[in-house]
Enzyme design. Structure first.
Site, PDB file in Angstrom:
ATOM      1  N   PRO A   1       0.693  -1.235   0.018  1.00 12.36           N
ATOM      2  CA  PRO A   1       0.094  -0.015   0.233  1.00 12.36           C
ATOM      3  C   PRO A   1       0.815   1.391  -0.036  1.00 12.36           C
ATOM      4  O   PRO A   1       1.795   1.448   0.532  1.00 12.36           O
ATOM      5  CB  PRO A   1      -0.754  -0.104   1.287  1.00 12.36           C
ATOM      6  CG  PRO A   1       0.006  -0.924   2.245  1.00 12.36           C
ATOM      7  CD  PRO A   1       0.500  -2.075   1.045  1.00 12.36           C
ATOM      8  N   ASN A   2       0.335   2.129  -0.863  1.00  7.87           N
ATOM      9  CA  ASN A   2       1.063   3.700  -0.994  1.00  7.87           C
ATOM     10  C   ASN A   2       2.309   3.705  -1.725  1.00  7.87           C
ATOM     11  O   ASN A   2       2.615   4.779  -1.897  1.00  7.87           O
ATOM     12  CB  ASN A   2       1.048   4.358   0.473  1.00  7.87           C
ATOM     13  CG  ASN A   2      -0.228   4.233   1.331  1.00  7.87           C
ATOM     14  OD1 ASN A   2      -1.243   4.730   0.616  1.00  7.87           O
ATOM     15  ND2 ASN A   2      -0.182   3.587   2.476  1.00  7.87           N
TER      16      ASN A   2
ATOM     17  N   ARG B   1      12.828   4.702  12.726  1.00  3.58           N
ATOM     18  CA  ARG B   1      11.491   5.276  12.749  1.00  3.58           C
ATOM     19  C   ARG B   1      10.439   4.830  13.856  1.00  3.58           C
ATOM     20  O   ARG B   1      11.085   4.375  14.922  1.00  3.58           O
ATOM     21  CB  ARG B   1      10.621   4.998  11.438  1.00  3.58           C
ATOM     22  CG  ARG B   1      11.615   5.645  10.180  1.00  3.58           C
ATOM     23  CD  ARG B   1      11.167   5.340   8.771  1.00  3.58           C
ATOM     24  NE  ARG B   1       9.688   6.114   8.591  1.00  3.58           N
ATOM     25  CZ  ARG B   1       8.835   5.874   7.536  1.00  3.58           C
ATOM     26  NH1 ARG B   1       9.016   4.989   6.857  1.00  3.58           N
ATOM     27  NH2 ARG B   1       7.801   6.748   7.790  1.00  3.58           N
TER      28      ARG B   1
ATOM     29  N   ARG C   1       4.782  10.850  -2.748  1.00  2.00           N
ATOM     30  CA  ARG C   1       4.495  10.579  -1.244  1.00  2.00           C
ATOM     31  C   ARG C   1       5.936  11.049  -0.322  1.00  2.00           C
ATOM     32  O   ARG C   1       6.955  10.328  -0.722  1.00  2.00           O
ATOM     33  CB  ARG C   1       4.255   9.236  -1.120  1.00  2.00           C
ATOM     34  CG  ARG C   1       4.115   8.612   0.351  1.00  2.00           C
ATOM     35  CD  ARG C   1       4.064   7.390   0.328  1.00  2.00           C
ATOM     36  NE  ARG C   1       3.786   6.711   1.695  1.00  2.00           N
ATOM     37  CZ  ARG C   1       4.304   5.485   2.179  1.00  2.00           C
ATOM     38  NH1 ARG C   1       4.592   4.635   1.251  1.00  2.00           N
ATOM     39  NH2 ARG C   1       3.958   5.251   3.361  1.00  2.00           N
TER      40      ARG C   1
ATOM     41  N   GLU D   1      12.884  -9.621   1.876  1.00  2.00           N
ATOM     42  CA  GLU D   1      12.040  -8.315   2.393  1.00  2.00           C
ATOM     43  C   GLU D   1      12.653  -7.040   2.174  1.00  2.00           C
ATOM     44  O   GLU D   1      13.912  -7.002   2.582  1.00  2.00           O
ATOM     45  CB  GLU D   1      11.530  -8.559   3.971  1.00  2.00           C
ATOM     46  CG  GLU D   1      11.000  -7.218   4.457  1.00  2.00           C
ATOM     47  CD  GLU D   1      10.447  -7.187   5.931  1.00  2.00           C
ATOM     48  OE1 GLU D   1      10.682  -8.563   6.554  1.00  2.00           O
ATOM     49  OE2 GLU D   1      10.335  -6.450   6.868  1.00  2.00           O
TER      50      GLU D   1
ATOM     51  N   HIS E   1      12.744  -2.640   2.246  1.00  2.00           N
ATOM     52  CA  HIS E   1      12.168  -1.176   2.563  1.00  2.00           C
ATOM     53  C   HIS E   1      13.051  -0.240   2.235  1.00  2.00           C
ATOM     54  O   HIS E   1      14.269  -0.325   2.359  1.00  2.00           O
ATOM     55  CB  HIS E   1      11.976  -1.121   4.354  1.00  2.00           C
ATOM     56  CG  HIS E   1      10.981  -2.296   4.844  1.00  2.00           C
ATOM     57  ND1 HIS E   1       9.599  -2.294   4.573  1.00  2.00           N
ATOM     58  CD2 HIS E   1      11.366  -3.331   5.486  1.00  2.00           C
ATOM     59  CE1 HIS E   1       9.163  -3.141   5.199  1.00  2.00           C
ATOM     60  NE2 HIS E   1      10.034  -4.153   5.672  1.00  2.00           N
TER      61      HIS E   1
ATOM     62  N   TYR F   1      10.962   8.824   1.044  1.00  2.00           N
ATOM     63  CA  TYR F   1      11.005   7.876  -0.029  1.00  2.00           C
ATOM     64  C   TYR F   1      11.587   8.325  -1.349  1.00  2.00           C
ATOM     65  O   TYR F   1      11.332   7.508  -2.390  1.00  2.00           O
ATOM     66  CB  TYR F   1       9.201   7.449  -0.182  1.00  2.00           C
ATOM     67  CG  TYR F   1       8.906   6.813   0.958  1.00  2.00           C
ATOM     68  CD1 TYR F   1       9.355   5.682   1.631  1.00  2.00           C
ATOM     69  CD2 TYR F   1       7.789   7.445   1.785  1.00  2.00           C
ATOM     70  CE1 TYR F   1       8.829   5.086   2.694  1.00  2.00           C
ATOM     71  CE2 TYR F   1       7.408   6.703   2.788  1.00  2.00           C
ATOM     72  CZ  TYR F   1       7.806   5.728   3.141  1.00  2.00           C
ATOM     73  OH  TYR F   1       7.196   5.149   4.562  1.00  2.00           O
TER      74      TYR F   1
ATOM     75  N   ASN G   1       8.239  -5.693  -0.849  1.00  4.32           N
ATOM     76  CA  ASN G   1       7.890  -4.451   0.133  1.00  4.32           C
ATOM     77  C   ASN G   1       6.515  -4.403   0.489  1.00  4.32           C
ATOM     78  O   ASN G   1       5.779  -3.738  -0.270  1.00  4.32           O
ATOM     79  CB  ASN G   1       8.485  -3.154  -0.327  1.00  4.32           C
ATOM     80  CG  ASN G   1       8.573  -2.072   0.423  1.00  4.32           C
ATOM     81  OD1 ASN G   1       8.044  -1.999   1.751  1.00  4.32           O
ATOM     82  ND2 ASN G   1       9.067  -1.012   0.228  1.00  4.32           N
TER      83      ASN G   1
ATOM     84  N   ALA H   1       3.071  -0.980   4.875  1.00  5.86           N
ATOM     85  CA  ALA H   1       2.557  -0.961   6.256  1.00  5.86           C
ATOM     86  C   ALA H   1       2.047  -2.292   6.840  1.00  5.86           C
ATOM     87  O   ALA H   1       2.083  -2.658   7.813  1.00  5.86           O
ATOM     88  CB  ALA H   1       1.276   0.040   6.416  1.00  5.86           C
TER      89      ALA H   1
ATOM     90  N   HIS I   1       4.141  -4.711   9.029  1.00  2.00           N
ATOM     91  CA  HIS I   1       4.148  -4.574  10.358  1.00  2.00           C
ATOM     92  C   HIS I   1       2.576  -5.184  11.132  1.00  2.00           C
ATOM     93  O   HIS I   1       2.418  -5.084  12.270  1.00  2.00           O
ATOM     94  CB  HIS I   1       3.984  -3.153  10.839  1.00  2.00           C
ATOM     95  CG  HIS I   1       5.208  -2.356  10.014  1.00  2.00           C
ATOM     96  ND1 HIS I   1       6.545  -2.798  10.100  1.00  2.00           N
ATOM     97  CD2 HIS I   1       5.091  -1.189   9.325  1.00  2.00           C
ATOM     98  CE1 HIS I   1       7.250  -1.884   9.281  1.00  2.00           C
ATOM     99  NE2 HIS I   1       6.270  -0.980   8.905  1.00  2.00           N
TER     100      HIS I   1
ATOM    101  N   ARG J   1       6.954   0.303  13.630  1.00  4.34           N
ATOM    102  CA  ARG J   1       7.480  -0.122  12.341  1.00  4.34           C
ATOM    103  C   ARG J   1       8.976  -1.104  12.695  1.00  4.34           C
ATOM    104  O   ARG J   1       9.610  -1.785  11.642  1.00  4.34           O
ATOM    105  CB  ARG J   1       8.278   1.007  11.464  1.00  4.34           C
ATOM    106  CG  ARG J   1       7.180   1.939  10.903  1.00  4.34           C
ATOM    107  CD  ARG J   1       7.872   3.031  10.225  1.00  4.34           C
ATOM    108  NE  ARG J   1       6.839   4.174  10.170  1.00  4.34           N
ATOM    109  CZ  ARG J   1       5.578   4.274   9.284  1.00  4.34           C
ATOM    110  NH1 ARG J   1       5.307   3.459   8.441  1.00  4.34           N
ATOM    111  NH2 ARG J   1       5.031   5.684   9.321  1.00  4.34           N
TER     112      ARG J   1
END
Ligand code: DQA
Length: 140
Positions: free
Chosen positions: A10-11, A105, A18, A96, A98, A23, A72, A75, A78, A109
């Protein structure tokens, strides 16, 4: 030719617009085009969804035939027991990734439902995290 699937959660479709301080300013498609050009010896596929179940279905779909998945889950990393279980259920190794250093952060997270069943985790290198993951499959 090895087949790798990049799955973004998502996102991440909003990459480039964003929170560019976190990012970066490159869009997902600009980035993917460059990466595909840079690694012509592998077939790189991509899937992005904002929907948890669609991510699970894609993991299941490619998880018995592809050589690697670069995931990736954003969200959902988590929160999603379902994505964690899907990664555990398949045969294809999952790395995985990120973009940001999630450990630098917020505390929520720091938890990952994917990491315990991943081959490895690469985070904090910006979009280069994806490339490092690709390279990990090439050097096998
Ligand atoms: C992210 C980190 C997650 O915590 C966040 O929810 C994202 C992106 C990253 O790539 O840095 O959406 O997965």
């Amino acid at each position: 030719m090895k087949k790798l699937m990049i799955i973004n959660g998502p996102n991440l479709n909003l990459l480039g617009t964003r929170e560019p301080d976190i990012y970066g300013s490159l869009s997902l498609h600009e980035f993917l085009d460059t990466v595909k050009e840079k690694y012509p010896t592998v077939e790189i596929f991509h899937f992005q969804s904002n929907i948890e179940g669609e991510l699970i279905s894609k993991i299941q779909e490619v998880g018995f035939s592809f050589d690697g998945i670069i995931l990736n889950a954003a969200a959902y990393t988590h929160t999603s027991v379902g994505i964690g279980d899907a990664v555990k259920a398949i045969k294809t190794p999952v790395v995985e990734v990120h973009i940001s250093n999630t450990f630098a952060r917020e505390e929520f997270r720091h938890q990952s439902y994917i990491a315990p069943n991943a081959k490895g985790v690469i985070l904090g290198f910006g979009l280069q995290s994806y490339e490092l993951a690709i390279q990990s499959f090439l050097s096998e």
